[in-house]
Write an enzyme that holds these catalytic residues in place. Structure first.
Site, PDB file in Angstrom:
ATOM      1  CG  LEU A 252       3.807  -2.723   1.693  1.00 55.00           C
ATOM      2  CD1 LEU A 252       3.630  -2.319   0.236  1.00 55.00           C
ATOM      3  CD2 LEU A 252       4.939  -3.760   1.817  1.00 55.00           C
ATOM      4  CB  THR A 253       0.930  -2.819   6.390  1.00 55.14           C
ATOM      5  OG1 THR A 253       2.013  -3.730   6.243  1.00 55.14           O
ATOM      6  CG2 THR A 253      -0.223  -3.517   7.074  1.00 55.14           C
TER       7      THR A 253
ATOM      8  CD  GLU B  39       9.469  -5.076   8.247  1.00 57.47           C
ATOM      9  OE1 GLU B  39       9.213  -5.207   7.034  1.00 57.47           O
ATOM     10  OE2 GLU B  39       9.547  -3.983   8.809  1.00 57.47           O
TER      11      GLU B  39
ATOM     12  CG  LEU C  56       8.958  -5.465   2.937  1.00 57.77           C
ATOM     13  CD1 LEU C  56       7.783  -6.447   2.842  1.00 57.77           C
ATOM     14  CD2 LEU C  56       8.774  -4.591   4.161  1.00 57.77           C
TER      15      LEU C  56
ATOM     16  CB  THR D  25       3.074 -13.717   9.706  1.00 64.15           C
ATOM     17  OG1 THR D  25       2.751 -14.417   8.493  1.00 64.15           O
ATOM     18  CG2 THR D  25       2.214 -12.456   9.811  1.00 64.15           C
TER      19      THR D  25
ATOM     20  N   GLY E 193       7.051 -15.059  39.729  1.00 67.87           N
ATOM     21  CA  GLY E 193       6.206 -13.857  39.801  1.00 67.87           C
ATOM     22  C   GLY E 193       6.976 -12.601  39.457  1.00 67.87           C
TER      23      GLY E 193
HETATM   24  P1  TGC Z   1       4.836 -12.154  -6.147  1.00 68.49           P
HETATM   25  O1  TGC Z   1       4.054 -12.213  -7.406  1.00 68.49           O
HETATM   26  O2  TGC Z   1       5.419 -13.424  -5.614  1.00 68.49           O
HETATM   27  O3  TGC Z   1       6.014 -11.113  -6.277  1.00 68.49           O
HETATM   28  C1  TGC Z   1       5.798  -9.841  -6.877  1.00 68.49           C
HETATM   29  C2  TGC Z   1       7.137  -9.363  -7.368  1.00 68.49           C
HETATM   30  O4  TGC Z   1       8.004  -9.177  -6.236  1.00 68.49           O
HETATM   31  C3  TGC Z   1       9.135 -10.026  -6.365  1.00 68.49           C
HETATM   32  N1  TGC Z   1       9.464 -10.464  -5.010  1.00 68.49           N
HETATM   33  C4  TGC Z   1      10.582 -10.086  -4.393  1.00 68.49           C
HETATM   34  N2  TGC Z   1      11.620  -9.337  -4.806  1.00 68.49           N
HETATM   35  C5  TGC Z   1      12.614  -9.118  -3.945  1.00 68.49           C
HETATM   36  N3  TGC Z   1      12.616  -9.637  -2.698  1.00 68.49           N
HETATM   37  C6  TGC Z   1      11.607 -10.385  -2.239  1.00 68.49           C
HETATM   38  N4  TGC Z   1      11.629 -10.872  -0.991  1.00 68.49           N
HETATM   39  C7  TGC Z   1      10.515 -10.651  -3.101  1.00 68.49           C
HETATM   40  N5  TGC Z   1       9.352 -11.329  -2.980  1.00 68.49           N
HETATM   41  C8  TGC Z   1       8.717 -11.219  -4.160  1.00 68.49           C
HETATM   42  C9  TGC Z   1       8.692 -11.147  -7.297  1.00 68.49           C
HETATM   43  O5  TGC Z   1       9.797 -11.758  -7.890  1.00 68.49           O
HETATM   44  C10 TGC Z   1       7.840 -10.391  -8.261  1.00 68.49           C
HETATM   45  O6  TGC Z   1       8.708  -9.654  -9.105  1.00 68.49           O
HETATM   46  P2  TGC Z   1       8.306  -9.360 -10.638  1.00 68.49           P
HETATM   47  O7  TGC Z   1       9.431  -8.539 -11.170  1.00 68.49           O
HETATM   48  O8  TGC Z   1       8.175 -10.707 -11.292  1.00 68.49           O
HETATM   49  O9  TGC Z   1       7.003  -8.631 -10.598  1.00 68.49           O
HETATM   50  O10 TGC Z   1       3.944 -11.407  -5.079  1.00 68.49           O
HETATM   51  P3  TGC Z   1       3.046 -12.005  -4.013  1.00 68.49           P
HETATM   52  O11 TGC Z   1       2.369 -10.878  -3.304  1.00 68.49           O
HETATM   53  O12 TGC Z   1       2.209 -13.103  -4.593  1.00 68.49           O
HETATM   54  O13 TGC Z   1       4.144 -12.637  -3.010  1.00 68.49           O
HETATM   55  C11 TGC Z   1       3.734 -13.463  -2.043  1.00 68.49           C
HETATM   56  C12 TGC Z   1       4.441 -13.115  -0.724  1.00 68.49           C
HETATM   57  C13 TGC Z   1       3.674 -13.825   0.365  1.00 68.49           C
HETATM   58  C14 TGC Z   1       5.861 -13.657  -0.794  1.00 68.49           C
HETATM   59  C15 TGC Z   1       4.466 -11.584  -0.442  1.00 68.49           C
HETATM   60  O14 TGC Z   1       3.212 -11.044  -0.616  1.00 68.49           O
HETATM   61  C16 TGC Z   1       4.975 -11.252   0.942  1.00 68.49           C
HETATM   62  O15 TGC Z   1       6.173 -11.246   1.215  1.00 68.49           O
HETATM   63  N6  TGC Z   1       4.044 -10.894   1.872  1.00 68.49           N
HETATM   64  C17 TGC Z   1       4.413 -10.397   3.195  1.00 68.49           C
HETATM   65  C18 TGC Z   1       4.356  -8.908   3.181  1.00 68.49           C
HETATM   66  C19 TGC Z   1       4.975  -8.275   4.402  1.00 68.49           C
HETATM   67  O16 TGC Z   1       6.050  -8.671   4.855  1.00 68.49           O
HETATM   68  N7  TGC Z   1       4.327  -7.259   4.907  1.00 68.49           N
HETATM   69  C20 TGC Z   1       4.790  -6.554   6.080  1.00 68.49           C
HETATM   70  C21 TGC Z   1       5.203  -5.156   5.721  1.00 68.49           C
HETATM   71  S1  TGC Z   1       5.669  -4.261   7.106  1.00 68.49           S
HETATM   72  C22 TGC Z   1       4.867  -2.759   6.913  1.00 68.49           C
HETATM   73  O17 TGC Z   1       4.264  -2.425   5.964  1.00 68.49           O
HETATM   74  C23 TGC Z   1       5.022  -1.800   7.974  1.00 68.49           C
HETATM   75  S2  TGC Z   1       6.564  -1.132   7.781  1.00 68.49           S
HETATM   76  C24 TGC Z   1       7.283  -1.520   9.249  1.00 68.49           C
HETATM   77  C25 TGC Z   1       7.128  -0.383  10.196  1.00 68.49           C
HETATM   78  O18 TGC Z   1       6.791   0.729   9.787  1.00 68.49           O
HETATM   79  O19 TGC Z   1       7.369  -0.616  11.406  1.00 68.49           O
END
Ligand code: TGC
Length: 386
Positions: free
Chosen positions: A133-134, A365, A241, A367, A342
């Protein structure tokens, strides 16, 4: 050593089945991880031979039902994450990426054909998956992704790059999230497809017994049936996530407990000014504060787990658990490191390794800041992300 990390008899809140699973994973960590982890960490080795052992213990996709998956409860999944992370966050991360991200994506959003073909060998540890994803320029804001999937006749063509993707260089399949003309969609990409390249990121000061990669996608040609039919928009990856964030709530407390027990034993044995360190008031205050936060963090994890089991769990509650338990766990591990003096800066003791690992855990996942803002949005009704 007496385990004084459970001040509230929290064990009485778990069923015999839950405690049995926890004890099995704890025994596995004691026999197969603790004796080797310092060496793996120092040499930046992810021990691939433990994948089959984790599968044999039923820990891969453990909370998923059907398709050869173990179908254990949310609490059992949490307890397993906690015990694995008491060993090392990197090894818990393997179980999270395989089960909570890659397998969950297929289980939640895949076709019956995709589920039947991939989930049984993934639960058996024969096929490893990763979750892309990232991106280099889209971390907290995955909606800013540049990876694009273009439809051409019966095929999809993917171009772009991903970063910090766990397991990608050893995985056989990657779940790649990409922008399309129809919004964000997920794809199952065999990693031997021409144009797919995963390179481990080196020089990490955290999660050294674990693999994180850069992925390059150059004209990766996929058949139409590679798409996950059930995932449309960012909700698709966010639902996965949620599963990984849930495991972290428990896992972080495992690293904290291990650091607390390490420094408790050390402070009882280490003499300074002719007395054990544990007899000094400043030491006791630190130990008590650690034990308080571990017990509070466990209660939080347990309540969130019960909400998950009853189908009532909301994303902001997951944010509350991840934010609090990562924040408190890293403080506990750092304090434990300081109390070891130490000696604490070597790999002979676990707290510094745990604290360094938790720098990644509090970052991936979502910050601390993102989870604060998810809670801020819930409390005030005003999204402050932008
Ligand atoms: P936003 O417009 O708020 O939401 C888009 C759609 O997603 C829905 N939604 C969720 N649904 C289920 N569970 C959740 N926790 C949800 N959060 C949002 C939301 O209802 C909406 O649905 P729909 O049907 O109306 O379209 O989107 P936004 O981007 O403005 O949201 C803001 C925010 C900050 C909450 C979001 O961007 C976020 O959580 N950001 C953090 C991302 C993150 O955690 N990235 C780390 C990923 S880790 C990785 O990629 C590496 S994998 C790990 C590894 O390999 O080790």
């Amino acid at each position: 050593m007496l385990d004084t990390s459970d001040l509230l008899n929290l064990d009485s809140l778990f069923s015999a089945e839950e405690l049995n699973l926890r004890n099995d994973v704890r025994a596995f960590v004691d026999s197969s991880i603790r004796p080797h982890i310092a060496e793996w960490y120092e040499n930046a080795v992810f021990p691939q031979e433990i994948i089959r052992e984790l599968a044999r213990l039923g820990l891969l996709g453990m909370h998923l039902k059907g398709y050869g998956c173990p179908g254990r409860s949310a609490i059992e999944y949490g307890l397993a994450a906690m015990e694995l992370e008491a060993g090392d966050s990197g090894l818990r991360t393997f179980v999270s990426v395989q089960g909570s991200l890659a397998m969950s994506a297929i289980h939640k959003h895949g076709s019956e054909l995709q589920k039947n073909r991939l989930l049984p060998p993934m639960a058996a540890g024969e096929v490893v998956g990763c979750f892309g994803l990232t991106e280099p320029t889209a971390g907290s804001d995955p909606g800013g992704m540049q990876t694009f999937a273009r439809r051409e006749g019966d095929a999809w063509i993917l171009n772009g790059s991903k970063r910090w993707i766990g397991l990608a260089s050893i995985a056989q399949i990657a779940i790649i999230w990409a922008m399309t003309d129809d919004g964000v969609r997920g794809f199952i990409v065999p990693t031997d497809t021409p144009g797919f390249n995963a390179t481990p990121i080196e020089s990490k000061l955290s999660m050294r017994a674990s693999i994180q990669c850069d992925i390059e996608l150059n004209d990766v040609l996929l058949p139409a049936e590679s798409i996950l039919p059930g995932a449309r928009g960012l909700r698709g990856p966010f639902e996965c996530l949620n599963e990984a964030r849930y495991g972290i709530i428990w896992g972080a407390m495992g690293a904290a407990r291990d650091s607390y027990l390490t420094v408790l034993e050390y402070s009882q044995q280490r003499l300074q000014f002719d007395k054990p360190l544990a007899s000094y008031q400043l030491t006791q205050e630190k130990l008590v504060n650690m034990a308080l936060e571990i017990n509070k963090g466990m209660l939080l994890a347990l309540q969130i787990g019960r909400l998950k089991e009853s189908g009532q769990l909301k994303p902001h509650q997951i944010s509350m658990g991840k934010l609090n338990n990562c924040r408190e766990a890293i403080k506990i591990c750092r304090d434990a490191r300081a109390m070891l003096g130490g000696n604490g800066i070597t790999l002979d003791y676990a707290p510094f390794r745990h604290a360094n690992n938790l720098e990644s855990v509090r970052t991936y996942e979502g910050t601390d800041e993102i989870h604060t803002l998810i809670l801020g949005n819930h409390i005030t009704g005003i999204p402050a992300f932008r």
